[in-house]
Structures are given as C-alpha cells and as structure tokens.
Design an enzyme around this catalytic site. Structure first.
Site, PDB file in Angstrom:
ATOM      1  CE1 TYR A 147      -3.726   2.500   0.966  1.00 31.48           C
ATOM      2  CE2 TYR A 147      -2.203   3.234   2.670  1.00 31.48           C
ATOM      3  CZ  TYR A 147      -3.360   3.418   1.937  1.00 31.48           C
ATOM      4  OH  TYR A 147      -4.150   4.519   2.175  1.00 31.48           O
TER       5      TYR A 147
ATOM      6  CE  LYS B  69      -3.318   4.922  -1.433  1.00 29.07           C
ATOM      7  NZ  LYS B  69      -4.374   5.383  -2.378  1.00 29.07           N
TER       8      LYS B  69
END
Length: 254
Positions: free
Chosen positions: A153, A157
C-alpha cells in the site's frame, strides 16, 4: 467562501463509502454534478439516488477500476451524461496488506495504474473544461512506515507522489491542475480502522494516542480539502501534496 463549483462536473472513483463518499457529497453540496464508480453495484445505485436527492445530476457504474477498458468507458459515459468533466478525483484503493507478490500486484493495478489510466482518459475532457482539476488520494503511508502490513500500500502511494508531480507540470499548459491529498488515520464505519478497532483494540488505541490530537480524522475533514483543491479558489495550487493528518507525521518535507 464561494468555491464556484455550482454546475461543474466531477468524477470520483471509489465513491460509495468513507473518504470517496464524503468527497462526492462534498462536491454535490457545492452544486457540482457527480459521477461515481465502485465494485458494489447496489452501493453505487444507493449512492447515486442519495446524490440526486441533494438536487444535483448524478451518474454511477459498477466497476473494477483495474479493468482499463471498462474504466475508460465509464469516464466517457460520465462525460457524455454530465455534459463534460471539470474535476477528476482518483480515490479507489486496493488497501493491499503485506509485502507479498499478490498484494503488490493489487496495489499496483488499483492504487497506481487506475490513477494513471483515469487521468489519461479524462485529460481531453478536463482540457476542454478550461479549468480542469485532478486530485489523487495518496496517504501518509507513502512517506512514513506505519506497519499494519502497509508495504504494498505504502509503496504505491509513494509512487503517486512522483506521478502526480510530473503530471502537474505536463498538463499545466493545458489548463489542468493536478494535486495529491494524503490523509492520515481516518475512521469510519466498516473502514480499515474500524476493523482494527474490532480485531486489535490495543493497536487501535496505540495509533489513536500517537496523534497529538488524540483522535482520527473524519472522512468529511479529508473531503473538505479535496473540494477546495478542486475549486477555482485553488487556481494556482498544482503539483502539491496536501497532508491532512492532525499532526501525526513528524517528517519535515524538503
């Protein structure tokens, strides 16, 4: 403050719950017409119904944003239905846990590539707008490691920071702005932190107390920043990463 969003046409990916839903309704509250998509078709239909009840035009589709052709088709359909596009908000996320290959693949396809593909498909419509705005939702996990299996994640990002900064410079001459909003810990029912609270109450309490404000954000607090960035009031803001974390992060940007 009048934001000048009445009659604008906005598209929000992942717009049926949490931050995405709050963004959709925040834009609608300012008078913008809104298109949304999400995987859950029933949630899309219910959200579109609620948006229309607020007095604006709304459009939605059940969609897996990792499917490039379907995503591009949705953007074209939304622009045709709403009469154009002025605002694109790329919010959908895989929320991929861990550092395994599958987690990285999901995060790559949904967090990063969906943003790239949506931007490419929307840019002709945003350019025709004359005052187009793109906002991608990243995370403080892209700049600091917070654990909770955030490797995939956080990696994707972080990749959004470069992509959006570069994009902003390339589309500036075409009348389009591009920015990032990086939320900190954000709590809403059936969201990530709600599940942590249920399954790891000690970890939840620890994360809550790490923020000097001793609380987590509400989705509406993130949405308010996105709505402002999408408006003419932010007409000279582009290539920026706006952190909305209640002072949780300790990194000093350089």
């Amino acid at each position: 403050m009048e934001l000048g969003l009445k009659g604008k046409r906005a598209l929000v990916t992942g717009g049926t719950k949490g931050i995405g839903r709050a963004i959709a309704f925040g834009l609608a509250a300012e008078g913008a017409d809104v298109a949304i998509c999400a995987r859950d078709g029933r949630a899309v239909a219910d959200t579109v119904k609620d948006l229309k009840a607020s007095g604006i035009a709304a459009f939605g589709a059940e969609l897996d944003v990792s499917a490039k052709d379907a995503l591009e088709g949705f953007i074209r359909d939304a622009a045709r239905t709403l009469g154009g596009l002025d605002i694109l908000v790329c919010n959908a996320s895989a929320l991929a846990d861990g550092s395994g290959e599958e987690a990285f693949r999901q995060a790559f396809e949904i967090d990063l590539m969906h943003t790239r593909n949506a931007c490419e498909a929307a840019i002709p419509f945003l350019e025709a707008s004359g005052a187009g705005s793109i906002v991608a939702i990243s995370s403080i996990s892209g700049s600091e490691d917070y654990g909770y299996g955030s490797s995939a994640y956080g990696t994707m990002k972080a990749a959004l920071f470069f992509y959006m900064k570069s994009l902003a410079r390339h589309v500036a001459g075409r009348g389009i702005r591009a920015n990032i909003v990086s939320p900190g810990t954000t709590y809403f029912e059936d969201g990530f932190w709600d599940r942590v609270k249920l399954n790891d109450p000690e970890g939840f309490a620890r994360n809550l107390n790490e923020n000097p404000m001793k609380r987590m954000a509400r989705p509406e607090e993130i949405a308010d920043v996105v709505v402002f960035l999408s408006s003419a009031r932010a007409s000279f803001v582009s290539g920026a990463n706006i952190v909305v974390d209640g002072t949780l992060t300790m990194r000093i940007p350089n």
